[in-house]
Enzyme design. Structure first.
Site, short mmCIF file in Angstrom:
data_model
loop_
_atom_site.label_atom_id
_atom_site.label_comp_id
_atom_site.label_asym_id
_atom_site.label_seq_id
_atom_site.Cartn_x
_atom_site.Cartn_y
_atom_site.Cartn_z
N HIS A 80 0.85 -1.19 0.00
CA HIS A 80 0.00 0.00 0.00
C HIS A 80 0.88 1.24 0.00
O HIS A 80 1.98 1.25 0.56
CB HIS A 80 -0.98 0.01 1.19
CG HIS A 80 -0.35 0.02 2.56
ND1 HIS A 80 0.05 1.19 3.20
CD2 HIS A 80 -0.06 -0.98 3.43
CE1 HIS A 80 0.54 0.90 4.39
NE2 HIS A 80 0.50 -0.41 4.56
N GLU A 87 -5.10 1.57 3.23
CA GLU A 87 -4.95 0.49 4.22
C GLU A 87 -4.87 1.03 5.63
O GLU A 87 -5.45 0.47 6.57
CB GLU A 87 -3.71 -0.34 3.89
CG GLU A 87 -3.59 -1.64 4.67
CD GLU A 87 -2.96 -1.49 6.06
OE1 GLU A 87 -3.16 -2.38 6.91
OE2 GLU A 87 -2.27 -0.47 6.29
N GLU A 88 -4.14 2.12 5.83
CA GLU A 88 -3.93 2.64 7.18
C GLU A 88 -5.22 3.21 7.79
O GLU A 88 -5.32 3.31 9.01
CB GLU A 88 -2.84 3.72 7.17
CG GLU A 88 -1.47 3.25 6.73
CD GLU A 88 -0.80 2.29 7.71
OE1 GLU A 88 -1.46 1.87 8.70
OE2 GLU A 88 0.36 1.94 7.48
N ASP A 128 -0.47 4.38 0.86
CA ASP A 128 -0.90 5.35 1.87
C ASP A 128 -0.12 5.10 3.16
O ASP A 128 0.39 4.00 3.40
CB ASP A 128 -2.40 5.27 2.13
CG ASP A 128 -2.81 4.01 2.86
OD1 ASP A 128 -2.51 2.91 2.34
OD2 ASP A 128 -3.41 4.10 3.94
N ASP A 130 6.61 0.96 5.98
CA ASP A 130 5.18 0.64 6.01
C ASP A 130 4.41 1.63 5.15
O ASP A 130 3.93 2.63 5.66
CB ASP A 130 4.69 0.67 7.45
CG ASP A 130 3.24 0.30 7.62
OD1 ASP A 130 2.72 -0.42 6.75
OD2 ASP A 130 2.63 0.71 8.62
N HIS A 158 4.47 3.51 12.34
CA HIS A 158 3.39 4.25 13.01
C HIS A 158 3.91 5.22 14.07
O HIS A 158 3.11 5.91 14.70
CB HIS A 158 2.35 3.31 13.64
CG HIS A 158 1.56 2.52 12.65
ND1 HIS A 158 0.29 2.06 12.90
CD2 HIS A 158 1.85 2.10 11.38
CE1 HIS A 158 -0.16 1.39 11.85
NE2 HIS A 158 0.79 1.39 10.92
#
Length: 463
Positions: free
Chosen positions: A100, A166-167, A102, A133, A433
């Site tokens: 992904h 996705e996030e 995003d 990520d 994150h």
């Protein structure tokens, strides 16, 4: 998917490794370009144009590698996923590669040691939001395909899907796949959004927790009141919210949602407590929460987290009893538990825990089912051999992951015969994150090689 001509001779692993190594400067340049897009899929934080630009960059990169039918898919949540395919030799299996583009918001940009959207090398790692990520996952897929093209071509049919939300957990790609079930059909799926248990230890993730995200609002008064004139009798909405949130944890910090089992155990690779404390950067003297092993707590049991609270900030606060307060609550749902049932239990708990007759409104804002893979499939054997070669004799480990990738369950439901593998660049040092997210360039190189070798091995295994 239309088949291409018969495959050529199998590439020599050493020669393939040399090609992947030679491609690393290009990988870094492209990752820097991709990280520069502020592609947070939330228009309240960043303009939609950032995600649009990232999607177009991915589409152009897929076209440059010869993928066909490259398309920006308009998904039901208002975001775009990027799709492309590459036909394989006649009779070869098809592998779906997922990542992904995003990313999570950067949080406190002042806490970053370098700009979050500018890939920066420091202490042997590349720092930037999404570096691991999962923009690094996009580059991993591209590098693997490039290396194989230089050694006779890709020996399997390939489909690539790069998600745009996705996030956010808003389910756009899941709903699109359900409406177009033929699009992502494959014999095996490589989800490039997980990570090694530790740098240098090749790992495939075999289970994921699902998630249920809620916004909970508490209302007690028609408006704020002077705390001196009314405090002590007027019901404080913020205090009521704090009571509700506190009810979600036992004294030791274990998650306690009424009616939900929290006693499951993890069988397999364990996570030593001292290693976890180091990886999580737990302050000296602060205890871990919950009971059982660390692996039990983060891979096999539910976990509730308060993601945010709307209340007056300390600076500028007035002497007022609060009439309303709001929070976002996330529940990680372990494998073996249905997310819908977990959501029902959490919603009921939040309402029933309200003190003083406070009015509670609960809104579900995100969801995803937990996932458990079949580790006995041919794809796992193919990946084990690939990782053994890429990591110079290190044996592949199988672990769980406490995070959620909702698409996994959608694909499993749509294509129950497909073999599912989760790999990626999000090892503990990556700090995904969080501020100062980074990726290990050595891991990017080794996993790109492992994926290329896997595609070769899998072609042979399914011949």
């Amino acid at each position: 998917m239309e088949q291409s001509q018969a495959r050529g001779p199998q590439p020599d692993p050493a020669a393939l490794a040399a090609t992947v190594a030679a491609l690393q400067p290009r990988a870094r340049t492209e990752l820097a370009k991709l990280v520069a897009f502020k592609s947070v899929a939330d228009e309240a934080q960043f303009p939609r144009s950032e995600c649009e630009a990232a999607a177009h960059w991915v589409a152009d990169a897929l076209r440059a590698e010869g993928l066909r039918d490259v398309t920006l898919l308009d998904t039901p949540d208002g975001t775009r996923s990027v799709y492309g395919c590459l036909p394989g030799p006649e009779g070869s299996p098809t592998v779906l590669l997922y990542a992904h583009y995003d990313v999570q918001p950067p949080l406190d940009e002042a806490a970053w040691l370098s700009p979050p959207f500018e890939l920066t090398e420091r202490d042997g790692r590349w720092y930037g939001r999404g570096a691991a990520d999962c923009k690094g996952g996009v580059i991993m897929h591209l590098t693997a395909l490039r290396a194989l093209r230089e050694h006779g071509g890709v020996p399997v049919g390939v489909k690539v899907i790069v998600e745009g939300s996705e996030e956010q957990g808003t389910g756009g790609l899941e709903r699109y796949a359900e409406a177009h079930p033929e699009l992502l059909t494959a014999d095996a799926v490589v989800i490039g959004d997980a990570g090694n248990f530790r740098v240098g230890l090749p790992t495939v993730t075999a289970s994921l927790r699902g998630m249920s995200n809620f916004r909970v609002q508490v209302d007690t008064l028609e408006g704020n009141l002077h705390s001196g004139q009314f405090g002590g009798a007027a019901p404080d909405a913020l205090a009521a919210l704090i009571r509700i949130l506190d009810s979600l944890r036992a004294e030791d910090g274990s998650t306690t949602v009424d009616g939900m089992d929290a006693s499951a155990t993890w069988e397999g690779l364990q996570y030593p407590e001292e290693d976890f404390r180091k990886d999580a950067k737990v302050l000296d003297g602060v205890e871990l929460i919950g009971g059982g092993t660390v692996a039990d707590r983060i891979w096999a049991r539910p976990a509730v987290t308060v993601l945010g609270i709307d209340c007056p900030p300390v600076v500028g606060a007035t002497s007022s009893v609060q009439a309303s307060a709001r929070a976002t609550v996330s529940l990680r749902v372990p494998p073996g538990t249905d997310e819908a049932e977990a959501a029902r239990l959490l919603s009921a708990h939040l309402v029933s825990a309200a003190p003083w007759g406070a009015r509670v409104t609960v809104e579900k804002v995100g969801q995803g089912q937990p996932f458990r893979a079949d580790t006995s499939s041919p794809a796992y054997a193919s990946m084990a051999e690939a990782m053994r070669l890429a990591y110079e004799g290190q044996e592949m480990q199988i672990s769980g992951m406490g995070g959620s990738i909702p698409l996994c369950n959608t694909l499993t439901s749509l294509y129950p015969e497909a073999e599912m593998l989760l790999i990626g660049l999000s090892e503990p040092d990556a700090q995904i994150h969080a501020v100062n997210e980074s990726v290990s360039p050595e891991e990017l190189e080794r996993l790109s090689l492992a994926e290329a070798l896997f595609l070769v091995n899998y072609a042979d295994a399914k011949r």
